[in-house]
Design a protein around this motif. Structure first.
Motif, PDB file in Angstrom:
ATOM      1  N   ALA A  17      27.564  16.261  97.010  1.00 55.59           N
ATOM      2  CA  ALA A  17      26.354  17.051  96.745  1.00 55.59           C
ATOM      3  C   ALA A  17      25.768  16.703  95.384  1.00 55.59           C
ATOM      4  CB  ALA A  17      26.676  18.539  96.834  1.00 55.59           C
ATOM      5  N   ALA A  18      26.615  16.581  94.366  1.00 54.47           N
ATOM      6  CA  ALA A  18      26.139  16.269  93.022  1.00 54.47           C
ATOM      7  C   ALA A  18      25.499  14.886  92.966  1.00 54.47           C
ATOM      8  CB  ALA A  18      27.295  16.360  92.028  1.00 54.47           C
ATOM      9  N   ALA A  19      26.093  13.918  93.664  1.00 49.82           N
ATOM     10  CA  ALA A  19      25.546  12.562  93.653  1.00 49.82           C
ATOM     11  C   ALA A  19      24.199  12.509  94.363  1.00 49.82           C
ATOM     12  CB  ALA A  19      26.531  11.600  94.311  1.00 49.82           C
ATOM     13  N   CYS A  20      24.072  13.247  95.460  1.00 47.31           N
ATOM     14  CA  CYS A  20      22.790  13.288  96.173  1.00 47.31           C
ATOM     15  C   CYS A  20      21.722  13.947  95.313  1.00 47.31           C
ATOM     16  CB  CYS A  20      22.946  14.038  97.485  1.00 47.31           C
ATOM     17  SG  CYS A  20      23.939  13.182  98.722  1.00 47.31           S
ATOM     18  N   ALA A 202      33.421   8.095  95.540  1.00 49.25           N
ATOM     19  CA  ALA A 202      33.190   8.613  96.886  1.00 49.25           C
ATOM     20  C   ALA A 202      31.821   9.268  96.987  1.00 49.25           C
ATOM     21  CB  ALA A 202      34.291   9.608  97.263  1.00 49.25           C
ATOM     22  N   GLY A 203      31.495  10.122  96.020  1.00 50.91           N
ATOM     23  CA  GLY A 203      30.197  10.773  96.026  1.00 50.91           C
ATOM     24  C   GLY A 203      29.061   9.780  95.963  1.00 50.91           C
ATOM     25  N   ALA A 204      29.203   8.775  95.114  1.00 48.29           N
ATOM     26  CA  ALA A 204      28.157   7.760  94.976  1.00 48.29           C
ATOM     27  C   ALA A 204      27.970   6.975  96.262  1.00 48.29           C
ATOM     28  CB  ALA A 204      28.493   6.820  93.824  1.00 48.29           C
ATOM     29  N   ALA A 205      29.065   6.726  96.983  1.00 51.61           N
ATOM     30  CA  ALA A 205      28.970   5.975  98.238  1.00 51.61           C
ATOM     31  C   ALA A 205      28.177   6.746  99.285  1.00 51.61           C
ATOM     32  CB  ALA A 205      30.366   5.650  98.764  1.00 51.61           C
ATOM     33  N   PHE A 206      28.432   8.044  99.395  1.00 49.65           N
ATOM     34  CA  PHE A 206      27.680   8.858 100.342  1.00 49.65           C
ATOM     35  C   PHE A 206      26.194   8.886  99.972  1.00 49.65           C
ATOM     36  CE2 PHE A 206      31.733  10.292 101.843  1.00 49.65           C
ATOM     37  CZ  PHE A 206      31.511  10.805 103.109  1.00 49.65           C
ATOM     38  N   ALA A 207      25.904   9.064  98.696  1.00 52.06           N
ATOM     39  CA  ALA A 207      24.510   9.117  98.270  1.00 52.06           C
ATOM     40  C   ALA A 207      23.811   7.787  98.527  1.00 52.06           C
ATOM     41  CB  ALA A 207      24.434   9.490  96.794  1.00 52.06           C
ATOM     42  N   ALA A 208      24.505   6.687  98.257  1.00 50.25           N
ATOM     43  CA  ALA A 208      23.912   5.370  98.502  1.00 50.25           C
ATOM     44  C   ALA A 208      23.705   5.124  99.989  1.00 50.25           C
ATOM     45  CB  ALA A 208      24.804   4.278  97.913  1.00 50.25           C
ATOM     46  N   HIS A 217      26.118   2.768 114.718  1.00 49.81           N
ATOM     47  CA  HIS A 217      27.188   3.497 114.044  1.00 49.81           C
ATOM     48  C   HIS A 217      28.010   2.517 113.225  1.00 49.81           C
ATOM     49  CE1 HIS A 217      31.155   6.056 114.518  1.00 49.81           C
ATOM     50  NE2 HIS A 217      30.650   6.100 113.288  1.00 49.81           N
ATOM     51  N   LEU A 218      27.887   2.608 111.922  1.00 48.88           N
ATOM     52  CA  LEU A 218      28.623   1.759 111.001  1.00 48.88           C
ATOM     53  C   LEU A 218      29.916   2.450 110.603  1.00 48.88           C
ATOM     54  CD1 LEU A 218      28.703  -0.723 109.013  1.00 48.88           C
ATOM     55  CD2 LEU A 218      27.600   0.789 107.343  1.00 48.88           C
ATOM     56  N   ARG A 219      31.038   1.756 110.741  1.00 47.85           N
ATOM     57  CA  ARG A 219      32.327   2.277 110.278  1.00 47.85           C
ATOM     58  C   ARG A 219      32.835   1.345 109.194  1.00 47.85           C
ATOM     59  NH1 ARG A 219      35.100   4.680 115.816  1.00 47.85           N
ATOM     60  NH2 ARG A 219      33.425   4.096 117.249  1.00 47.85           N
ATOM     61  N   CYS A 220      33.182   1.903 108.038  1.00 44.61           N
ATOM     62  CA  CYS A 220      33.648   1.047 106.953  1.00 44.61           C
ATOM     63  C   CYS A 220      34.605   1.804 106.037  1.00 44.61           C
ATOM     64  CB  CYS A 220      32.486   0.458 106.163  1.00 44.61           C
ATOM     65  SG  CYS A 220      31.307   1.648 105.541  1.00 44.61           S
ATOM     66  N   TYR A 221      35.424   1.027 105.347  1.00 44.98           N
ATOM     67  CA  TYR A 221      36.420   1.577 104.435  1.00 44.98           C
ATOM     68  C   TYR A 221      35.883   1.634 103.011  1.00 44.98           C
ATOM     69  CZ  TYR A 221      39.980   1.079 108.046  1.00 44.98           C
ATOM     70  OH  TYR A 221      40.713   1.209 109.204  1.00 44.98           O
ATOM     71  N   LEU A 222      36.335   2.650 102.293  1.00 42.52           N
ATOM     72  CA  LEU A 222      36.114   2.764 100.853  1.00 42.52           C
ATOM     73  C   LEU A 222      37.463   2.828 100.169  1.00 42.52           C
ATOM     74  CD1 LEU A 222      33.405   5.599 100.704  1.00 42.52           C
ATOM     75  CD2 LEU A 222      33.020   3.138 100.885  1.00 42.52           C
ATOM     76  N   SER A 223      37.551   2.293  98.962  1.00 40.69           N
ATOM     77  CA  SER A 223      38.786   2.360  98.192  1.00 40.69           C
ATOM     78  C   SER A 223      38.494   1.971  96.756  1.00 40.69           C
ATOM     79  CB  SER A 223      39.834   1.391  98.779  1.00 40.69           C
ATOM     80  OG  SER A 223      40.987   1.311  97.949  1.00 40.69           O
ATOM     81  N   ARG A 262      32.800  -4.736 103.819  1.00 40.57           N
ATOM     82  CA  ARG A 262      31.708  -4.273 104.675  1.00 40.57           C
ATOM     83  C   ARG A 262      30.881  -3.210 103.971  1.00 40.57           C
ATOM     84  NH1 ARG A 262      32.775  -2.534 110.835  1.00 40.57           N
ATOM     85  NH2 ARG A 262      33.042  -4.805 110.977  1.00 40.57           N
ATOM     86  N   ALA A 263      31.551  -2.275 103.298  1.00 43.25           N
ATOM     87  CA  ALA A 263      30.822  -1.246 102.551  1.00 43.25           C
ATOM     88  C   ALA A 263      30.001  -1.869 101.432  1.00 43.25           C
ATOM     89  CB  ALA A 263      31.789  -0.209 101.986  1.00 43.25           C
ATOM     90  N   GLY A 264      30.530  -2.934 100.843  1.00 42.80           N
ATOM     91  CA  GLY A 264      29.773  -3.621  99.807  1.00 42.80           C
ATOM     92  C   GLY A 264      28.524  -4.271 100.346  1.00 42.80           C
ATOM     93  N   THR A 265      28.637  -4.930 101.486  1.00 43.60           N
ATOM     94  CA  THR A 265      27.504  -5.620 102.088  1.00 43.60           C
ATOM     95  C   THR A 265      26.458  -4.652 102.624  1.00 43.60           C
ATOM     96  OG1 THR A 265      28.893  -7.505 102.693  1.00 43.60           O
ATOM     97  CG2 THR A 265      26.823  -7.243 103.896  1.00 43.60           C
ATOM     98  N   GLU A 266      26.920  -3.620 103.333  1.00 46.29           N
ATOM     99  CA  GLU A 266      26.001  -2.713 104.020  1.00 46.29           C
ATOM    100  C   GLU A 266      25.442  -1.619 103.108  1.00 46.29           C
ATOM    101  OE1 GLU A 266      24.873  -2.830 107.063  1.00 46.29           O
ATOM    102  OE2 GLU A 266      26.121  -4.392 107.968  1.00 46.29           O
ATOM    103  N   LEU A 267      26.263  -1.150 102.162  1.00 50.14           N
ATOM    104  CA  LEU A 267      25.876   0.018 101.357  1.00 50.14           C
ATOM    105  C   LEU A 267      25.773  -0.282  99.868  1.00 50.14           C
ATOM    106  CD1 LEU A 267      28.273   2.629 103.038  1.00 50.14           C
ATOM    107  CD2 LEU A 267      25.951   1.987 103.738  1.00 50.14           C
ATOM    108  N   GLY A 268      26.137  -1.489  99.472  1.00 47.62           N
ATOM    109  CA  GLY A 268      26.137  -1.809  98.054  1.00 47.62           C
ATOM    110  C   GLY A 268      27.277  -1.153  97.302  1.00 47.62           C
ATOM    111  N   PHE A 269      28.357  -0.779  98.013  1.00 47.24           N
ATOM    112  CA  PHE A 269      29.471  -0.072  97.376  1.00 47.24           C
ATOM    113  C   PHE A 269      30.333  -1.017  96.556  1.00 47.24           C
ATOM    114  CE2 PHE A 269      33.989   1.098  97.462  1.00 47.24           C
ATOM    115  CZ  PHE A 269      33.941   2.307  96.785  1.00 47.24           C
ATOM    116  N   ALA A 270      30.652  -0.595  95.347  1.00 42.66           N
ATOM    117  CA  ALA A 270      31.641  -1.263  94.501  1.00 42.66           C
ATOM    118  C   ALA A 270      32.264  -0.185  93.622  1.00 42.66           C
ATOM    119  CB  ALA A 270      31.009  -2.359  93.643  1.00 42.66           C
TER     120      ALA A 270
END
Length: 285
Positions: A17-20, A202-208, A217-223, A262-270
């Protein structure tokens, strides 16, 4: 966007919620428990009830479903199943009824059978990625997998686009020493794959993920990018599994055993945060 965050009183939900909110979205947080005052609209409700959930989702453009029993420890399996499945059903059906175009689901790496399974599974390959078979054994992991499948069914009928984010143990600088400190040097740590994720990442990933332009339906891992262990990753694998686990790429130093490509490619997660930067009393850095 107008977004709803379920489970907004929990560790994950309040960071989501805070990241959004920080990214300029209008946020309604819903939880059965009292929420902290984070600047978003707060509503207390039983999310197992479809009618209530649908009413509260009205006008939402995206639903970020974080509500669930987060760990089954000390809970009856029947209660874990009832609550987790009832809430994900109500959330997906309410999102469909209200016309929310995007559904984000807080899934778990427990779909693999870690860390609550009665029998420690030897990975088919490392690091874990989306090609690895799912194999839940316990009720918690099973509810996360069934939740993903319910999301998939909704996507299949054209209800919304969706992302399921599979996460390991979520931590903060305040919780790490308390939760992981006593565990990481024990054999039980192998059941975690020594994996964790900072709540801020985690919060930033959801917001992104709200900016995702994909379909289906995209399924991907975060860590986190590293393990929570002090020993090198290759040593951990050799000691815990006592067999030759194929590596799909080199795992040098303290590299994580979960692949987030996959999360990096699709969502820009790092991942930006590591426990090695947390203030820790008496812990080796």
């Amino acid at each position: 966007m107008r977004v709803v965050v379920t489970g907004a009183a929990g560790l994950l939900g309040r960071h989501v919620a805070a990241a959004c909110l920080a990214r300029g979205h209008s946020v309604r947080g819903i939880d059965a428990a009292r929420q902290p005052d984070g600047g978003w609209e707060r509503t207390t409700a039983d999310l197992c009830d479809l009618g209530t959930t649908a009413q509260l989702f009205e006008g939402a453009e995206a639903v970020l479903h974080c509500a669930a029993i987060p760990r089954p420890t000390g809970r009856a399996a029947a209660e874990v199943y009832r609550v987790n499945m009832a809430t994900v059903y109500a959330a997906t059906e309410a999102a469909r009824l209200c016309g929310a175009g995007l559904f984000l689901y807080a899934s778990s790496f427990s779909v693999l059978g870690y860390p609550f399974a009665p029998v420690l599974a030897v990975p088919r390959q490392l690091p874990i990625d989306e090609t690895h078979p799912v194999a839940p054994q316990d009720i918690y992991g099973t509810t996360k997998w069934l939740g993903e499948e319910l999301v998939e069914a909704m996507v299949r009928q054209g209800a919304f686009r969706a992302i399921s984010l599979r996460m390991p143990w979520i931590q903060t600088p305040e919780s790490f020493t308390r939760d992981i400190g006593p565990r990481r040097d024990t054999p039980d740590a192998a059941a975690d794959l020594w994996a964790y994720l900072d709540a801020r990442d985690a919060g930033a990933a959801f917001a992104a993920a709200l900016d995702w332009a994909g379909s289906g339906h995209l399924r991907c891992y975060l860590s986190a990018a590293d393990s929570y262990a002090q020993q090198p990753t290759q040593e951990l694998i050799a000691t815990a599994f006592r067999s030759s686990v194929p590596l799909t790429r080199p795992l040098s130093g303290h590299a994580a055993l979960i692949d987030c490509a996959r999360a990096g490619t699709e969502l820009g997660f790092a991942a930006q945060f590591s426990w090695r930067d947390y203030p820790q009393e008496g812990a080796a850095q």
